[in-house]
Design a protein around this motif. Structure first.
Motif, mmCIF file in Angstrom:
data_model
loop_
_atom_site.group_PDB
_atom_site.id
_atom_site.type_symbol
_atom_site.label_atom_id
_atom_site.label_comp_id
_atom_site.label_asym_id
_atom_site.label_seq_id
_atom_site.Cartn_x
_atom_site.Cartn_y
_atom_site.Cartn_z
ATOM 1 N N THR A 272 0.842 -1.203 0.000
ATOM 2 C CA THR A 272 0.000 0.000 0.000
ATOM 3 C C THR A 272 0.876 1.252 0.000
ATOM 4 O O THR A 272 0.589 2.226 -0.706
ATOM 5 C CB THR A 272 -0.923 0.016 1.225
ATOM 6 N N ARG A 273 1.962 1.217 0.765
ATOM 7 C CA ARG A 273 2.860 2.367 0.825
ATOM 8 C C ARG A 273 3.546 2.591 -0.527
ATOM 9 O O ARG A 273 3.638 3.724 -1.012
ATOM 10 C CB ARG A 273 3.916 2.168 1.912
ATOM 11 N N ILE A 274 4.015 1.513 -1.145
ATOM 12 C CA ILE A 274 4.659 1.632 -2.462
ATOM 13 C C ILE A 274 3.671 2.188 -3.471
ATOM 14 O O ILE A 274 4.016 3.043 -4.301
ATOM 15 C CB ILE A 274 5.218 0.273 -2.926
ATOM 16 N N TRP A 275 2.435 1.686 -3.413
ATOM 17 C CA TRP A 275 1.425 2.192 -4.342
ATOM 18 C C TRP A 275 1.207 3.691 -4.145
ATOM 19 O O TRP A 275 1.214 4.460 -5.112
ATOM 20 C CB TRP A 275 0.097 1.448 -4.172
ATOM 21 N N ASN A 276 1.009 4.101 -2.907
ATOM 22 C CA ASN A 276 0.692 5.503 -2.633
ATOM 23 C C ASN A 276 1.855 6.449 -2.936
ATOM 24 O O ASN A 276 1.641 7.581 -3.385
ATOM 25 C CB ASN A 276 0.268 5.662 -1.168
ATOM 26 N N GLU A 277 3.096 5.978 -2.705
ATOM 27 C CA GLU A 277 4.253 6.855 -2.879
ATOM 28 C C GLU A 277 4.802 6.862 -4.302
ATOM 29 O O GLU A 277 5.386 7.856 -4.727
ATOM 30 C CB GLU A 277 5.360 6.430 -1.908
ATOM 31 N N ILE A 278 4.610 5.768 -5.047
ATOM 32 C CA ILE A 278 5.221 5.660 -6.375
ATOM 33 C C ILE A 278 4.188 5.431 -7.477
ATOM 34 O O ILE A 278 4.070 6.229 -8.420
ATOM 35 C CB ILE A 278 6.270 4.530 -6.396
ATOM 36 N N ASN A 279 3.446 4.346 -7.370
ATOM 37 C CA ASN A 279 2.582 3.957 -8.487
ATOM 38 C C ASN A 279 1.375 4.868 -8.679
ATOM 39 O O ASN A 279 0.980 5.149 -9.814
ATOM 40 C CB ASN A 279 2.116 2.514 -8.307
ATOM 41 N N ARG A 280 0.802 5.329 -7.583
ATOM 42 C CA ARG A 280 -0.357 6.215 -7.723
ATOM 43 C C ARG A 280 0.027 7.546 -8.359
ATOM 44 O O ARG A 280 -0.655 8.000 -9.296
ATOM 45 C CB ARG A 280 -1.033 6.445 -6.369
ATOM 46 N N PRO A 281 1.095 8.226 -7.897
ATOM 47 C CA PRO A 281 1.479 9.470 -8.580
ATOM 48 C C PRO A 281 1.797 9.259 -10.060
ATOM 49 O O PRO A 281 1.432 10.084 -10.902
ATOM 50 C CB PRO A 281 2.718 9.921 -7.797
ATOM 51 N N ASN A 282 2.478 8.157 -10.388
ATOM 52 C CA ASN A 282 2.798 7.885 -11.790
ATOM 53 C C ASN A 282 1.538 7.667 -12.611
ATOM 54 O O ASN A 282 1.418 8.142 -13.748
ATOM 55 C CB ASN A 282 3.706 6.658 -11.882
ATOM 56 N N LEU A 283 0.582 6.955 -12.026
ATOM 57 C CA LEU A 283 -0.685 6.720 -12.715
ATOM 58 C C LEU A 283 -1.394 8.033 -13.030
ATOM 59 O O LEU A 283 -1.824 8.269 -14.164
ATOM 60 C CB LEU A 283 -1.594 5.828 -11.858
ATOM 61 N N HIS A 284 -1.495 8.902 -12.030
ATOM 62 C CA HIS A 284 -2.275 10.128 -12.207
ATOM 63 C C HIS A 284 -1.529 11.198 -13.008
ATOM 64 O O HIS A 284 -2.152 11.965 -13.748
ATOM 65 C CB HIS A 284 -2.693 10.672 -10.841
ATOM 66 N N GLU A 285 -0.212 11.234 -12.857
ATOM 67 C CA GLU A 285 0.555 12.267 -13.551
ATOM 68 C C GLU A 285 0.886 11.901 -14.993
ATOM 69 O O GLU A 285 0.915 12.766 -15.865
ATOM 70 C CB GLU A 285 1.871 12.528 -12.801
ATOM 71 N N ASN A 286 1.124 10.621 -15.250
ATOM 72 C CA ASN A 286 1.699 10.243 -16.537
ATOM 73 C C ASN A 286 0.914 9.224 -17.351
ATOM 74 O O ASN A 286 0.967 9.247 -18.577
ATOM 75 C CB ASN A 286 3.114 9.681 -16.313
ATOM 76 N N ILE A 287 0.233 8.295 -16.691
ATOM 77 C CA ILE A 287 -0.376 7.183 -17.412
ATOM 78 C C ILE A 287 -1.843 7.440 -17.732
ATOM 79 O O ILE A 287 -2.257 7.418 -18.908
ATOM 80 C CB ILE A 287 -0.224 5.873 -16.605
#
Length: 314
Positions: A272-287
């Motif tokens: 959950t921490r990895i998702w919130n700190e890395i994957n979620r920002p990448n999803l919303h900003e770039n993907i």
């Protein structure tokens, strides 16, 4: 002034429910065997023959329409210019979030396309191989941003795609190891004159992945975005992390072996921490902002099966 209804605006996409889409189903000359399923789907991603027949067979036939049009345009272009240029590969880009199932989509599509009547040669390349090696990411202080646009060697990726569309007969592509969490500098795969090339990766439709004004997607003849509600993607990511912790992470050679002894609760917290700190920002900003740049969107439901298909109008 009266409010404008949302129905006043038309969409550039045609929308199909799963039931509508599967009625477009054609027939393949050779069907997949049940044993093929195990080699096609990824960890924690269910795959059934019904999903292949209802979703991927119609998709393969739609792509065949585009490929045939591509070939006819090539023939007419040769006639017009009085040249005899060789046919170039038809490139399909597949984008979407981490854990949404892009890799399964790419593998299934590769298999189903290879079963079309003319038996095309279909190759698959993932953009993971074009990530900078870990030592370079560390030097740039962006190891924790692996998967973000700046973590890719975009110059090399664009050069590879340019070479494909220039008609080069044989090309090598770097390999990424998920076990070692790094590019393997000595290992390569060779791509030799495919009829169809599938390029899969989270970054392939991003407009900021460019060099000298050239975008990765400029080389695509058709693009697909694999979509799902974020809540579902997060659940899939956490479930996959826990499954990997109990299997692949147990290997002492695994980069993530440090997580092998975690409890289920600790594993869930870490994922959950990895998702919130890395994957979620990448999803919303770039993907996610690139979703509507695709020619076709596969929208999955909570069980990983496609429930809706959007196709760009022509």
């Amino acid at each position: 002034m009266p409010l404008i209804s949302e129905h006043t605006f038309t969409s550039p996409f045609q929308n199909f429910t799963r039931e509508e889409w599967k009625r477009l189903n054609g027939q393949l000359s050779n069907m997949l065997a049940e044993e093929d399923l195990g080699a096609l789907h990824a960890l924690n991603e269910p795959l059934t023959m019904e999903e292949i027949e209802d979703i991927y067979v119609p998709l393969a036939h739609l792509l065949d329409v585009h490929i045939n049009g591509f070939r006819e345009l090539h023939r007419q272009s040769n006639d017009f210019f009085r040249r005899n240029n060789s046919q170039l590969p038809f490139i399909i880009g597949i984008a979407g979030s981490v854990a949404v199932g892009k890799s399964t989509t790419a593998r299934v599509l590769r298999k189903v396309l290879s079963l079309l009547p003319n038996k095309p040669k279909v190759e698959l390349v993932t953009t993971d191989g074009f990530l900078y090696p870990n030592k370079e990411l560390i030097r740039r202080d962006i190891l924790n941003r692996k998967g973000f646009p700046e973590s890719y060697d975009t110059k090399e990726l664009l050069q590879f795609l340019s070479d494909v569309k220039s008609g080069k007969s044989s090309l090598t592509v770097p390999i990424y190891s998920h076990l070692e969490y790094d590019v393997l500098p000595q290992d390569k795969i060779t791509i030799a004159q495919p009829d169809i090339l599938i390029v899969e990766g989270i970054n392939v439709l991003q407009v900021n992945s460019r060099r000298n004004g050239v975008f990765v997607s400029d080389f695509f003849d058709y693009s697909i975005y694999v979509d799902a509600d974020e809540k579902n993607i997060v659940d899939w990511y956490i479930d996959r992390f826990e499954s990997l912790r109990a299997t692949a992470f147990q290997n002492e050679k695994s980069y993530f072996h440090q997580y092998a002894d975690m409890s289920v609760e600790e594993s869930t917290e870490m994922a959950t921490r990895i998702w919130n700190e890395i994957n979620r920002p990448n999803l919303h900003e770039n993907i996610l902002p690139t979703r509507y740049r695709a020619d076709l969107i596969l929208k999955k439901g909570s069980h990983h099966f496609v429930k809706r298909v959007k196709v760009r109008k022509i």
